[in-house]
Motif scaffolding. Structure first.
Motif, PDB file in Angstrom:
ATOM      1  N   ARG A  26      36.881 -10.310 -24.341  1.00  0.00           N
ATOM      2  CA  ARG A  26      36.984 -10.501 -25.791  1.00  0.00           C
ATOM      3  C   ARG A  26      35.625 -10.804 -26.412  1.00  0.00           C
ATOM      4  O   ARG A  26      35.401 -10.611 -27.585  1.00  0.00           O
ATOM      5  CB  ARG A  26      37.963 -11.646 -26.102  1.00  0.00           C
ATOM      6  CG  ARG A  26      39.389 -11.307 -25.700  1.00  0.00           C
ATOM      7  CD  ARG A  26      40.328 -12.448 -26.000  1.00  0.00           C
ATOM      8  NE  ARG A  26      39.840 -13.692 -25.388  1.00  0.00           N
ATOM      9  CZ  ARG A  26      40.452 -14.851 -25.453  1.00  0.00           C
ATOM     10  NH1 ARG A  26      41.596 -14.952 -26.118  1.00  0.00           N
ATOM     11  NH2 ARG A  26      39.951 -15.909 -24.869  1.00  0.00           N
TER      12      ARG A  26
ATOM     13  N   GLY B   6      37.919 -20.494 -29.812  1.00  0.00           N
ATOM     14  CA  GLY B   6      39.374 -20.458 -29.958  1.00  0.00           C
ATOM     15  C   GLY B   6      39.796 -20.557 -31.410  1.00  0.00           C
ATOM     16  O   GLY B   6      39.015 -20.967 -32.282  1.00  0.00           O
TER      17      GLY B   6
ATOM     18  N   ASP C 127      37.881 -16.459 -31.694  1.00  0.00           N
ATOM     19  CA  ASP C 127      38.720 -16.390 -30.498  1.00  0.00           C
ATOM     20  C   ASP C 127      38.041 -15.586 -29.392  1.00  0.00           C
ATOM     21  O   ASP C 127      38.690 -14.816 -28.698  1.00  0.00           O
ATOM     22  CB  ASP C 127      40.076 -15.768 -30.894  1.00  0.00           C
ATOM     23  CG  ASP C 127      41.182 -16.131 -29.903  1.00  0.00           C
ATOM     24  OD1 ASP C 127      41.053 -17.169 -29.215  1.00  0.00           O
ATOM     25  OD2 ASP C 127      42.156 -15.382 -29.830  1.00  0.00           O
TER      26      ASP C 127
HETATM   27 MG   LIG Z   1      42.539 -18.094 -27.896  1.00  0.00          MG
END
Ligand SMILES: [Mg+2]
Ligand SMILES: Nc1ncnc2c1ncn2[C@@H]1O[C@H](COP(=O)(O)O)[C@@H](O)[C@H]1O
Ligand SMILES: Nc1ncnc2c1ncn2[C@@H]1O[C@H](COP(=O)(O)O)[C@@H](O)[C@H]1O
Ligand SMILES: Nc1ncnc2c1ncn2[C@@H]1O[C@H](COP(=O)(O)O)[C@@H](O)[C@H]1O
Ligand SMILES: Nc1ncnc2c1ncn2[C@@H]1O[C@H](COP(=O)(O)O)[C@@H](O)[C@H]1O
Ligand SMILES: [Mg+2]
Ligand SMILES: [Mg+2]
Ligand SMILES: [Mg+2]
Ligand SMILES: [Mg+2]
Ligand SMILES: [Mg+2]
Ligand SMILES: [Mg+2]
Ligand SMILES: [Mg+2]
Lengths: 218, 218, 218, 218, 218, 218, 218, 218
Positions: free
Chosen positions: B127, B93, B119
């Motif tokens: 992602r 993150g 992230d």
């Molecule tokens: Mg994030």
């Protein structure tokens, strides 16, 4: 089905899957071995399998060698070493040897050359210091200790190669089932040391083997 | 004296000593830098030094570059990469980036080429999956996560190289100041993952650099 | 009396009471079954009852079907599914299946249609990703994991429906008897995930069933 | 009254009472100092008193010397050493020195001769080994460490005298505020090591002094 | 080899090595005893050896006396006391006696004169207070308690000599397997008290013996 | 880049991503808001943003409404309720209201109709029982408590709908920063209760909203 | 001797000593019973004695009544109630009854009139509320619960008399062997509640009896 | 509304409600005071209110006396003692007095006569023993200790009346914020002792007052 065998793992990560025997019945293990063999895998390691379960598995017609000290079975032959160098397995005390056996067998299964030094706990530091040559020669070191969580810390300061620390559940009282050794190893300020789960000789050897087989991708 | 500078460490382990700035006064740090320089060390990393202490140190005439995001100072120039391959630094993150910066700077200080992907938390797994190429290319991966202790586990399954996991203290409540992530990472059954202390970007990069510089001793 | 049977519970909450068999003798269970039947309940679930206690109960003349894998007994017939949709039960590893069996039986007992996908742990993420269709189709998902506390986190990011996470006590060392998985699941930053007690397949299924039977009160 | 001053303690245990300054106001401390002096005690140690409280106490007319590094004040003169031998105070890292200062001052206050060796952490074991002579000479050793809980374990194996271990709260993450070092020290299998509270330099010195003053009662 | 016997330990620390029997097979213990005897050690203590293992060891031809209450074996004769004074072993409750037996045997093995007072828990404080004479006479006190972690604290205030506290795992519930007593003893503000591992009667006696044999090096 | 905005999340899970403000700078938040708006998202929730950060964000030209009690900002308008029913938010004590405010705002942001009942702690059970109607009417209940972990347990027994429990860090001492309430809620044997992280009003509301929007896929 | 029988305890505290049977052999118990009887005590309670030990004790000629459900033996007759009022013993679930039996027998042994209400857990609150009369009539209440730590909290709000809470080790997973219930009970904000050790039915009854016998000393 | 004032509590339990000031704003407190007064309550205790909040509350026109040492405010007059006997409040050390002050004020607010003995820690046991008369006279004893969790244990053995133990957060290191004292007190084998939350002087006094006002319902 009770398992999704990851037959592409060899392709994806360069190492074939291993069977964690602890929570599985002999029948489940036999089924997974079969599926793996059908998918073309000839050498299979089965960890955390006690003598009784190994006997059951053998009775089911599964052919493998049982390594009692390592609580593990090997289907197929152990390979010749093909890593870049030597893995040194160090234990602090005689009682940590059971975990070391799992590490040694796993490392050999994965094609590594392995040296072993036992009972090198830091409470008699000369017993460790007299092994300076083995430490200097190693490509990776696996340091295993329960009551003397200090071992990897001292080894990390002596060695020029990566050290994988394995806390063990050996001990009593304030050892908290290995948690104290785990936290102490993680907390240590020796650089070049990383840690795996309590009693996880397998995981340490796996990581050590990955390191020992890095061919240099530059 | 307040410190015994370990000037032979470079000889012994192949890497020069680093100053852990957290518990030291600016004056103590200046003294250690001086001793190290007199012993011939030209490049020095000072970790865990906040902006205020860095300013004090500069006022004392110590010359170094301050990297605010990494909370670290560097005496001398950062070297050209000389490792065998690339170190990939992954964060779960945005809030884990502070720890990543320490890892990136340390890795570069130790002569490594570094790539960074932020992230990439597993709560939106695509992602992470879209970075398959960086994962395949890496010689070592550093996976950093606080709230999503799961990251190294997933990465360990995708990568063919060693993964060093860094739990962070990011989060609240059941994160227990990073202990939950630490235990989850150690507990994970992904092979090829080992763990360092909470927020220890330095330690992860140090071990990653050792691995990346292994020349093969066979 | 050793029990106050909550016969109005069906009226109050829409679901009849279930007997938690763990701390009770066969005789106590028989007594509670009788009281429930006299109060008009025809279908009764007895959880956490091992084979030996089940045999004792049968010898006392109590008529029920024993589900060995789920460690549970069912008095009366299992009903036809009457929920709004399907409950998907996912396990991370083969060793988590025992908990899943309790969840599956409970969900079916409460009138739900259930699908089961095992061994979908995130350390081999493609084994989970290949089940995208089941995930999309589910009304509620129960994600069960011991060593890979990461599973619900990843599933929560993939699914559009509520996910109930069940930590299991499967594993060793840093798993802390399931506490690590519990805390990791609670700590996870995936939205749409809530957690029940360690090994509580029953509780997860109960909550999932409540959700699956919501008729929309607007 | 807020305190019952234990003026007979000197008679009973051979050592006069000490004031623990942490939870007390300057006024309370002043009152206790007065009561002690009236009871005939000329030398008083006040531990855990920060600079601000010391200043307040001085303003109230109390006459004492403030030792900033030890966070302690001394009413009266420090005595000449009268113990049987030397107390050696060892620290693992520069950041552990604050705790060592409390130990050193307390030991001197109680009439001991003290030697100090800092930064002797086991991650660079030669820094400890080069002090073999001090270790051999000591009557008691106080070993102080936060991140390297290993220190007392190694020292215990090298020394022929009792070792009192002091865990410190120095470090971060898995150090758990000193608890990890405490448990690791207690867990260690080095014989001849016992442990006091985290950061308790005072307590270690107190016991070391008791040992150093044993006259042999045979 | 499974062990590196530390035969120089006697020379280095003044006390011969002891065998920790818990994690070792009878065969391993026999091997270590042999190696020690060949190296000239005539008196050997084997701790944490249960009756069954002792029988196996005897069958292997190893000659030793088994002390059932202390769970320990002694090769050779126990020596005459040669320490400077008396060691007093105090237990809080009858159930703590097993740990006390290990302490008493170890202390005698190491050449100390030992007195024992049992069931002196602080919940009936007069039972402790009536032993003021033994407390005054002791050179070192070992205070052993599980449920009444308070004992060493009270004893520390009464005695003029060092107190070694041994927490025991005796109790239930909030005793946390001895951890509560350990923390309470460490936390206590009585001066002159230090602590060893839970149930570690051996370690306490070893430390007490070191103290009792200090000859004064001034 | 410091973030990989998950713009497809709306498509994938039916709910747009939310920004967790805690570990991010105002500049980072502004950047993420911009990226989201460019990707077509008109309504954005920013949680865990204190007044100072909100002011900074506003100064950067970002337009949003700040909800001080919920520590959250909303870009765009709050929607009309479009869920199937009502979400009831219950708090045990006045001090738990801060967490409730986060839950209420999140639930409304996600299109739910919300009712709130405060100070309904079980230590005065009639204060809860008098709200039987709201409990009966609710489609989902969020039960929030710190010192009275008992609340969800009691509510779970009264309600026919799913209960999401939120432990809070409100309290002192044995509350262990909310861990006690978390464990108590998970441990409770009330069926139909599942738990989210300590103080996680957002997560509870998110799952409650998922449940409230289930359209029935049968 | 292994015990110091506290025969003056009756005089000092108004209640005769009780034998905690758990850590003692049958022979030790027999010895203590004898000593007590010789000192004039006619009625003796022996707690935590399992069936096998009770049989051994009987074989040794010791005459007592064994109460299997309470795991306790009583030498002599149980007395007539002589307290001021009634003690109410409440359990949350059927599985908590074992602890309740110890409490009931102890209370009766100490001369109290006792009422018992089982299975009154708060997850079905009406089962508790229907016993308002017993609650109103009680002089002291003992509330016993494992999985529903909430019980004493609710009872504390309903009752006008003191409540002694007993956490039990009943449950699994997050119950942490009773620690969760213990902490939850201590943390509860219901006034008038205090707590004893996990499973300590004896201690609760002892405290309740002291309260019930207070004669008013004004 | 932010609060449901429990005005019937006086009727139900015999004691009027008290305001826990910690998590509430001055405005919220003022509102609750108003509601209570309108409901006829003339005497109100507001606990855990610091000086700043008290000043704000006064500025809002609320009339009350502030007791700084107890961190509490009292609306209306303190009553004359009307209990059956005396409550004795004992503290182990000077630093525990803050908690004692809350207990003393609460006990007086509830109509009890209170005696206070400070600094009676067991590390100097004669300081406790000299107060035998106060102990014998008391109807209930409140024993307050942080570093010397032993105090209630010793007092429980000396007293014939119930002892309420209050662990405090006073101390450092192994005190774990009061948890060590809490567990030690609960673990103690002294009969007649029960425990409330860390630092909860209010709760101890509340229960002590209930006990002291029992009129005997036989
Ligand atoms: Mg994030
Ligand atoms: N950020 C860091 N975290 C953990 N260990 C560090 C860090 N920075 C430096 N170190 C270690 O600390 C040692 C120096 O410690 P010191 O002697 O206290 O300066 C270095 O050799 C590193 O092993
Ligand atoms: N396996 C289980 N795990 C947790 N809770 C259960 C389980 N089985 C039943 N229960 C709960 O226990 C209640 C019955 O408990 P009891 O009255 O002790 O039989 C049911 O209403 C359920 O809420
Ligand atoms: N009961 C015991 N508890 C803790 N440490 C022990 C015990 N018995 C022996 N030891 C230690 O263990 C060392 C020998 O360990 P090992 O080499 O495993 O036999 C001895 O030198 C002692 O320091
Ligand atoms: N200092 C305190 N510690 C613990 N509980 C308290 C304290 N002061 C008040 N209480 C309890 O908190 C209740 C009121 O809480 P509240 O409604 O939040 O004001 C009172 O009835 C007491 O039971
Ligand atoms: Mg050894
Ligand atoms: Mg698998
Ligand atoms: Mg250093
Ligand atoms: Mg006793
Ligand atoms: Mg309230
Ligand atoms: Mg029940
Ligand atoms: Mg004092």
């Amino acid at each position: 089905g009770y398992a999704q065998v990851d037959t592409e793992r060899g392709v994806r990560t360069g190492v074939s899957e291993v069977i964690y025997g602890a929570g599985k019945s002999a029948a489940q293990i036999a089924g997974i071995v079969d599926a793996m063999r059908r998918a073309g895998q000839e050498r299979i390691l089965i960890t955390r399998m006690d003598e009784r379960k190994a006997a059951e598995l053998a009775e089911m017609g599964c052919s493998f060698a049982y390594h009692a000290e390592a609580h593990a079975g090997v289907v197929g032959e152990l390979p010749e070493p093909d890593g870049n160098g030597e893995i040194l397995v160090l234990t602090a005390g005689t009682s940590d040897i059971a975990v070391a056996e799992e590490a040694v067998l796993t490392a050999r299964f994965l094609g590594n050359s392995v040296t072993c030094v036992n009972d090198a706990g830091v409470a008699g530091i000369h017993r460790l210091l007299r092994h300076g040559e083995e430490i200097a020669r190693a490509q990776v070191i696996i340091a295993i200790a329960g009551m003397e969580g200090a071992l990897p810390s001292v080894v990390g300061g002596l060695a020029a190669c990566p050290v994988i620390a394995v806390p063990t559940s050996v001990g009593y009282g304030a050892n908290l089932g290995g948690l104290t050794a785990l936290l102490a190893m993680v907390n240590s300020c020796a650089s070049g040391v990383s840690v795996v789960n309590i009693d996880n000789g397998f995981g340490a050897a796996y990581q050590a083997s990955l390191i020992n087989h890095l061919s240099g991708k530059r």
